[in-house]
Scaffold this motif. Structure first.
Motif, PDB file in Angstrom:
ATOM      1  N   TRP A  51      77.495 -49.496  85.632  1.00  0.00           N
ATOM      2  CA  TRP A  51      77.632 -50.509  86.458  1.00  0.00           C
ATOM      3  C   TRP A  51      77.536 -50.160  87.773  1.00  0.00           C
ATOM      4  CZ3 TRP A  51      78.831 -54.788  84.174  1.00  0.00           C
ATOM      5  CH2 TRP A  51      79.140 -55.979  85.114  1.00  0.00           C
ATOM      6  N   GLY A  52      77.068 -51.056  88.809  1.00  0.00           N
ATOM      7  CA  GLY A  52      76.477 -51.272  90.052  1.00  0.00           C
ATOM      8  C   GLY A  52      76.463 -52.396  90.746  1.00  0.00           C
ATOM      9  N   GLY A  53      76.168 -52.377  91.910  1.00  0.00           N
ATOM     10  CA  GLY A  53      75.865 -53.686  92.728  1.00  0.00           C
ATOM     11  C   GLY A  53      75.259 -54.623  92.209  1.00  0.00           C
ATOM     12  N   SER A  54      74.393 -54.222  91.481  1.00  0.00           N
ATOM     13  CA  SER A  54      73.329 -55.424  90.791  1.00  0.00           C
ATOM     14  C   SER A  54      74.195 -55.954  89.561  1.00  0.00           C
ATOM     15  CB  SER A  54      72.144 -54.811  90.192  1.00  0.00           C
ATOM     16  OG  SER A  54      72.254 -53.845  89.327  1.00  0.00           O
ATOM     17  N   GLU A  55      74.772 -55.200  89.119  1.00  0.00           N
ATOM     18  CA  GLU A  55      75.618 -55.804  88.028  1.00  0.00           C
ATOM     19  C   GLU A  55      76.808 -56.617  88.432  1.00  0.00           C
ATOM     20  OE1 GLU A  55      74.757 -54.544  84.480  1.00  0.00           O
ATOM     21  OE2 GLU A  55      73.319 -54.564  86.146  1.00  0.00           O
ATOM     22  N   GLU A  56      77.658 -56.316  89.490  1.00  0.00           N
ATOM     23  CA  GLU A  56      78.458 -57.273  90.222  1.00  0.00           C
ATOM     24  C   GLU A  56      77.745 -58.763  90.622  1.00  0.00           C
ATOM     25  OE1 GLU A  56      81.651 -57.013  91.040  1.00  0.00           O
ATOM     26  OE2 GLU A  56      81.505 -55.239  89.759  1.00  0.00           O
ATOM     27  N   LEU A  57      76.612 -58.739  90.959  1.00  0.00           N
ATOM     28  CA  LEU A  57      76.002 -60.017  91.506  1.00  0.00           C
ATOM     29  C   LEU A  57      75.708 -60.797  90.201  1.00  0.00           C
ATOM     30  CD1 LEU A  57      74.591 -61.784  93.455  1.00  0.00           C
ATOM     31  CD2 LEU A  57      72.448 -60.548  93.065  1.00  0.00           C
ATOM     32  N   TRP A  58      75.180 -60.271  88.976  1.00  0.00           N
ATOM     33  CA  TRP A  58      74.977 -61.383  88.008  1.00  0.00           C
ATOM     34  C   TRP A  58      76.230 -61.701  87.088  1.00  0.00           C
ATOM     35  CZ3 TRP A  58      76.370 -60.008  83.002  1.00  0.00           C
ATOM     36  CH2 TRP A  58      76.281 -58.817  82.477  1.00  0.00           C
ATOM     37  N   CYS A  59      77.088 -60.485  87.028  1.00  0.00           N
ATOM     38  CA  CYS A  59      78.316 -60.776  86.519  1.00  0.00           C
ATOM     39  C   CYS A  59      79.351 -61.747  86.947  1.00  0.00           C
ATOM     40  CB  CYS A  59      78.992 -59.501  86.333  1.00  0.00           C
ATOM     41  SG  CYS A  59      80.724 -59.558  85.459  1.00  0.00           S
ATOM     42  N   ARG A  60      79.422 -61.630  88.465  1.00  0.00           N
ATOM     43  CA  ARG A  60      80.234 -62.799  88.986  1.00  0.00           C
ATOM     44  C   ARG A  60      79.346 -64.029  88.944  1.00  0.00           C
ATOM     45  NH1 ARG A  60      82.716 -60.146  94.454  1.00  0.00           N
ATOM     46  NH2 ARG A  60      83.447 -57.979  93.318  1.00  0.00           N
ATOM     47  N   THR A  61      78.264 -64.056  89.084  1.00  0.00           N
ATOM     48  CA  THR A  61      77.571 -65.450  88.813  1.00  0.00           C
ATOM     49  C   THR A  61      77.915 -65.967  87.365  1.00  0.00           C
ATOM     50  OG1 THR A  61      76.102 -64.877  90.384  1.00  0.00           O
ATOM     51  CG2 THR A  61      75.273 -66.630  88.924  1.00  0.00           C
ATOM     52  N   ALA A  62      77.659 -65.163  86.703  1.00  0.00           N
ATOM     53  CA  ALA A  62      77.750 -65.581  84.833  1.00  0.00           C
ATOM     54  C   ALA A  62      79.214 -66.043  84.932  1.00  0.00           C
ATOM     55  CB  ALA A  62      77.649 -64.293  84.051  1.00  0.00           C
ATOM     56  N   MET A  63      80.301 -65.224  85.443  1.00  0.00           N
ATOM     57  CA  MET A  63      81.678 -65.801  85.566  1.00  0.00           C
ATOM     58  C   MET A  63      81.829 -67.304  85.844  1.00  0.00           C
ATOM     59  SD  MET A  63      84.487 -64.914  83.690  1.00  0.00           S
ATOM     60  CE  MET A  63      84.782 -63.332  83.653  1.00  0.00           C
ATOM     61  N   ARG A  64      81.361 -67.396  87.157  1.00  0.00           N
ATOM     62  CA  ARG A  64      81.497 -68.570  87.956  1.00  0.00           C
ATOM     63  C   ARG A  64      80.883 -69.653  87.029  1.00  0.00           C
ATOM     64  NH1 ARG A  64      80.589 -70.067  94.237  1.00  0.00           N
ATOM     65  NH2 ARG A  64      81.265 -71.859  93.984  1.00  0.00           N
ATOM     66  N   LEU A  65      79.656 -69.393  86.464  1.00  0.00           N
ATOM     67  CA  LEU A  65      79.160 -70.360  85.816  1.00  0.00           C
ATOM     68  C   LEU A  65      79.996 -70.851  84.521  1.00  0.00           C
ATOM     69  CD1 LEU A  65      75.340 -69.131  85.955  1.00  0.00           C
ATOM     70  CD2 LEU A  65      76.158 -71.602  86.773  1.00  0.00           C
ATOM     71  N   ARG A  66      80.402 -69.840  83.782  1.00  0.00           N
ATOM     72  CA  ARG A  66      81.316 -70.038  82.611  1.00  0.00           C
ATOM     73  C   ARG A  66      82.443 -70.967  83.174  1.00  0.00           C
ATOM     74  NH1 ARG A  66      81.692 -71.679  78.303  1.00  0.00           N
ATOM     75  NH2 ARG A  66      83.387 -70.898  77.057  1.00  0.00           N
ATOM     76  N   ASP A  67      82.952 -70.538  84.192  1.00  0.00           N
ATOM     77  CA  ASP A  67      84.277 -71.349  84.693  1.00  0.00           C
ATOM     78  C   ASP A  67      84.019 -72.739  84.986  1.00  0.00           C
ATOM     79  OD1 ASP A  67      85.795 -69.031  84.644  1.00  0.00           O
ATOM     80  OD2 ASP A  67      85.840 -68.581  86.625  1.00  0.00           O
ATOM     81  N   MET A  68      82.530 -72.939  85.299  1.00  0.00           N
ATOM     82  CA  MET A  68      82.231 -74.384  85.658  1.00  0.00           C
ATOM     83  C   MET A  68      81.883 -74.916  84.326  1.00  0.00           C
ATOM     84  SD  MET A  68      79.670 -73.618  88.638  1.00  0.00           S
ATOM     85  CE  MET A  68      79.088 -74.995  88.700  1.00  0.00           C
ATOM     86  N   GLY A  69      81.959 -74.356  83.169  1.00  0.00           N
ATOM     87  CA  GLY A  69      81.655 -75.224  81.908  1.00  0.00           C
ATOM     88  C   GLY A  69      80.539 -74.726  81.298  1.00  0.00           C
ATOM     89  N   HIS A  70      79.441 -73.941  81.812  1.00  0.00           N
ATOM     90  CA  HIS A  70      78.066 -73.559  81.489  1.00  0.00           C
ATOM     91  C   HIS A  70      78.449 -72.694  79.885  1.00  0.00           C
ATOM     92  CE1 HIS A  70      75.553 -75.170  84.469  1.00  0.00           C
ATOM     93  NE2 HIS A  70      76.577 -74.978  85.161  1.00  0.00           N
ATOM     94  N   ASP A  71      77.480 -72.844  79.097  1.00  0.00           N
ATOM     95  CA  ASP A  71      77.157 -71.672  78.030  1.00  0.00           C
ATOM     96  C   ASP A  71      76.624 -70.616  78.665  1.00  0.00           C
ATOM     97  OD1 ASP A  71      78.565 -73.246  76.116  1.00  0.00           O
ATOM     98  OD2 ASP A  71      76.632 -74.271  75.304  1.00  0.00           O
ATOM     99  N   VAL A  72      77.205 -69.422  78.501  1.00  0.00           N
ATOM    100  CA  VAL A  72      76.593 -68.329  79.384  1.00  0.00           C
ATOM    101  C   VAL A  72      76.587 -67.168  78.084  1.00  0.00           C
ATOM    102  CG1 VAL A  72      76.820 -66.525  80.916  1.00  0.00           C
ATOM    103  CG2 VAL A  72      77.643 -68.803  81.501  1.00  0.00           C
ATOM    104  N   ALA A  73      75.472 -66.493  78.342  1.00  0.00           N
ATOM    105  CA  ALA A  73      75.205 -65.314  77.407  1.00  0.00           C
ATOM    106  C   ALA A  73      74.765 -64.166  78.247  1.00  0.00           C
ATOM    107  CB  ALA A  73      74.119 -65.578  76.376  1.00  0.00           C
ATOM    108  N   ALA A  74      74.883 -63.201  77.874  1.00  0.00           N
ATOM    109  CA  ALA A  74      74.325 -61.829  78.686  1.00  0.00           C
ATOM    110  C   ALA A  74      73.730 -60.734  77.595  1.00  0.00           C
ATOM    111  CB  ALA A  74      75.507 -61.245  79.511  1.00  0.00           C
TER     112      ALA A  74
END
Length: 179
Positions: free
Chosen positions: A26-49
């Protein structure tokens, strides 16, 4: 529309995140995509990683799974048979990502692939795979340095990969200027 799309229409685009970070869990780059993924998921998007499988799973990955993100794990160190298979695939097929990763991309069939990469060249194989499957993608470049020059054999992948991206993102203007 096809019968399949009528049965399961997407109300939001499906976004897939690919992390190329193999140096630590884990690192700073992971925080960026992970938080974005979580936000998109909260908005109702289908998200995969797609992330590397670490001996101890980072808490944030566990939270993504709990939130309904379809997380695929890639091996950090392939077995001897896996390494042999990769060599054969590289020799006979245009994409150097492992077959399992290619299958994951096909299965996900996302509307956009966000490739979170450390240095400027880590995502070339993923960009090739996306282009080969007709998937839209955008790399996010977290680091760049004057010592990280590309090698000649990557030229075609660079010339074809970056211009075909929907966008190329940099975490700083200095990284963008250097690129």
């Amino acid at each position: 529309r096809s019968g399949e799309s009528m049965k399961n229409p997407r109300t939001h685009p499906k976004i897939a995140f690919v992390s190329t970070m193999a140096g630590s869990p884990w690192g700073g780059s992971e925080e960026l995509w992970c938080r974005t993924a979580m936000r998109l998921r909260d908005m109702g998007h289908d998200v995969a990683a797609s992330v590397y499988q670490w001996p101890e799973r980072p808490d944030a990955v566990t939270k993504l799974i709990a939130a309904g993100v379809d997380v695929g794990f890639r091996s950090l160190k392939p077995s001897a048979a896996g390494r042999l298979m990769r060599k054969l695939e590289r020799r006979f097929f245009p994409t150097p990502i492992p077959r399992e990763s290619m299958n994951w991309l096909r299965k996900q069939s996302p509307d956009l692939v966000v490739i979170s990469q450390g240095g400027p060249w880590e995502a070339l194989s993923w960009m090739n795979a996306c282009r080969g499957l007709g998937l839209k993608y955008c790399p996010v470049i977290h680091a760049n340095s004057e010592i990280w020059w590309p090698v000649d054999k990557w030229r075609e992948d660079i010339v074809n990969g970056f211009p075909a991206a929907q966008r190329v993102f940099f975490v700083s203007q200095a990284h963008r200027r250097l690129m």
